[in-house]
Structure formats: C-alpha cells, structure tokens
Design a protein around this motif. Structure first.
Motif, PDB file in Angstrom:
ATOM      1  N   ALA A   1       0.836  -1.205   0.000  1.00 10.82           N
ATOM      2  CA  ALA A   1       0.000   0.000   0.000  1.00 10.82           C
ATOM      3  C   ALA A   1       0.873   1.258   0.000  1.00 10.82           C
ATOM      4  CB  ALA A   1      -0.928  -0.005   1.214  1.00 10.82           C
ATOM      5  N   THR A   2       1.953   1.237   0.759  1.00 12.75           N
ATOM      6  CA  THR A   2       2.857   2.382   0.786  1.00 12.75           C
ATOM      7  C   THR A   2       3.553   2.548  -0.558  1.00 12.75           C
ATOM      8  OG1 THR A   2       3.198   2.191   3.176  1.00 12.75           O
ATOM      9  CG2 THR A   2       4.901   3.357   1.925  1.00 12.75           C
ATOM     10  N   ALA A   3       3.983   1.447  -1.158  1.00  8.71           N
ATOM     11  CA  ALA A   3       4.628   1.504  -2.469  1.00  8.71           C
ATOM     12  C   ALA A   3       3.660   2.069  -3.512  1.00  8.71           C
ATOM     13  CB  ALA A   3       5.127   0.123  -2.880  1.00  8.71           C
ATOM     14  N   LYS A   4       2.409   1.652  -3.453  1.00 10.44           N
ATOM     15  CA  LYS A   4       1.407   2.162  -4.397  1.00 10.44           C
ATOM     16  C   LYS A   4       1.184   3.653  -4.194  1.00 10.44           C
ATOM     17  CE  LYS A   4      -1.224  -2.018  -5.376  1.00 10.44           C
ATOM     18  NZ  LYS A   4      -2.538  -2.649  -5.383  1.00 10.44           N
ATOM     19  N   ARG A   5       1.128   4.088  -2.933  1.00  9.06           N
ATOM     20  CA  ARG A   5       0.953   5.516  -2.652  1.00  9.06           C
ATOM     21  C   ARG A   5       2.136   6.319  -3.183  1.00  9.06           C
ATOM     22  NH1 ARG A   5       0.440   6.341   3.319  1.00  9.06           N
ATOM     23  NH2 ARG A   5       0.380   8.516   2.692  1.00  9.06           N
ATOM     24  N   LEU A   6       3.348   5.800  -2.993  1.00  8.69           N
ATOM     25  CA  LEU A   6       4.538   6.471  -3.511  1.00  8.69           C
ATOM     26  C   LEU A   6       4.490   6.557  -5.035  1.00  8.69           C
ATOM     27  CD1 LEU A   6       7.411   5.009  -1.310  1.00  8.69           C
ATOM     28  CD2 LEU A   6       6.880   7.433  -1.635  1.00  8.69           C
ATOM     29  N   ALA A   7       4.125   5.451  -5.672  1.00  3.38           N
ATOM     30  CA  ALA A   7       4.046   5.414  -7.126  1.00  3.38           C
ATOM     31  C   ALA A   7       3.051   6.449  -7.635  1.00  3.38           C
ATOM     32  CB  ALA A   7       3.667   4.015  -7.591  1.00  3.38           C
ATOM     33  N   GLU A   8       1.918   6.514  -7.005  1.00  4.84           N
ATOM     34  CA  GLU A   8       0.888   7.468  -7.413  1.00  4.84           C
ATOM     35  C   GLU A   8       1.368   8.899  -7.206  1.00  4.84           C
ATOM     36  OE1 GLU A   8      -3.475   8.697  -5.824  1.00  4.84           O
ATOM     37  OE2 GLU A   8      -3.144   6.551  -6.146  1.00  4.84           O
ATOM     38  N   THR A   9       1.988   9.154  -6.071  1.00  2.00           N
ATOM     39  CA  THR A   9       2.477  10.491  -5.760  1.00  2.00           C
ATOM     40  C   THR A   9       3.565  10.931  -6.735  1.00  2.00           C
ATOM     41  OG1 THR A   9       1.978  10.196  -3.417  1.00  2.00           O
ATOM     42  CG2 THR A   9       3.577  11.905  -3.968  1.00  2.00           C
TER      43      THR A   9
END
Length: 93
Positions: free
Chosen positions: A24-32
């Motif tokens: 979930a954190t990796a996905k948030r970073l990717a999106e950001t």
C-alpha cells in the motif's frame, strides 16, 4: 531463444518499518511520484546507492611534501591583502 533474466524475488512487508514497506505504501509512492511500483523500487535503490557508495574512483591518498611544494610554487602570489586561512597545514611542512 533462451534469455537470462537478472531478477530477484521481492516481498513487501506486512507492516511499514525502517527496513521495509507495505505494498500500500509503495502504491501511494508510485501514485504520488507518477511512476509505477517497479520504478519506485529503482528510485529508492538509486538514492541508497548515491548515499552510501562512493561516486568516484579512489585516489592515491594524501599529497606528498614534494607535491605540496610544487603546488605552492605554481600558485599565483597574492597581490596585497592578508591571508586569513590556508588550504594547507603549513606547520607540518
């Protein structure tokens, strides 16, 4: 055609910590950042590499007295004023 892939297994952590992150954190970073998860991993590894690995070839160590004297001789002489600091420890020469 046989290809050899340079890949490793990557497992996300179940909880964010100092040694890993959740998907979930990796996905948030990717999106950001506007990239995919793989690119986030590459970016993180690049940041660690530039922080911890030398970014230049090692040299031969400290200059010798002869080298320091050559530098002093070739350096332009000051035109008035007063030298307040020096790049060299003049006491040890």
């Amino acid at each position: 055609m046989k290809t050899t892939a340079s890949q490793i297994a990557f497992r996300y952590r179940t909880q964010d910590s100092a040694t890993g992150v959740t998907r979930a954190t990796a996905k948030r970073l990717a999106e950001t950042l506007g990239v995919d998860e793989t690119q986030v991993i590459h970016m993180a590894l690049h940041e660690l590499a530039t922080k911890f690995l030398p970014q230049y070839e090692a040299d031969e160590g400290a200059l010798t007295k002869t080298q320091l004297n050559q530098i002093k001789k070739s350096a332009p002489k000051p035109k008035g004023g007063k030298v307040l600091t020096s790049l060299f420890d003049l006491e040890s020469l």
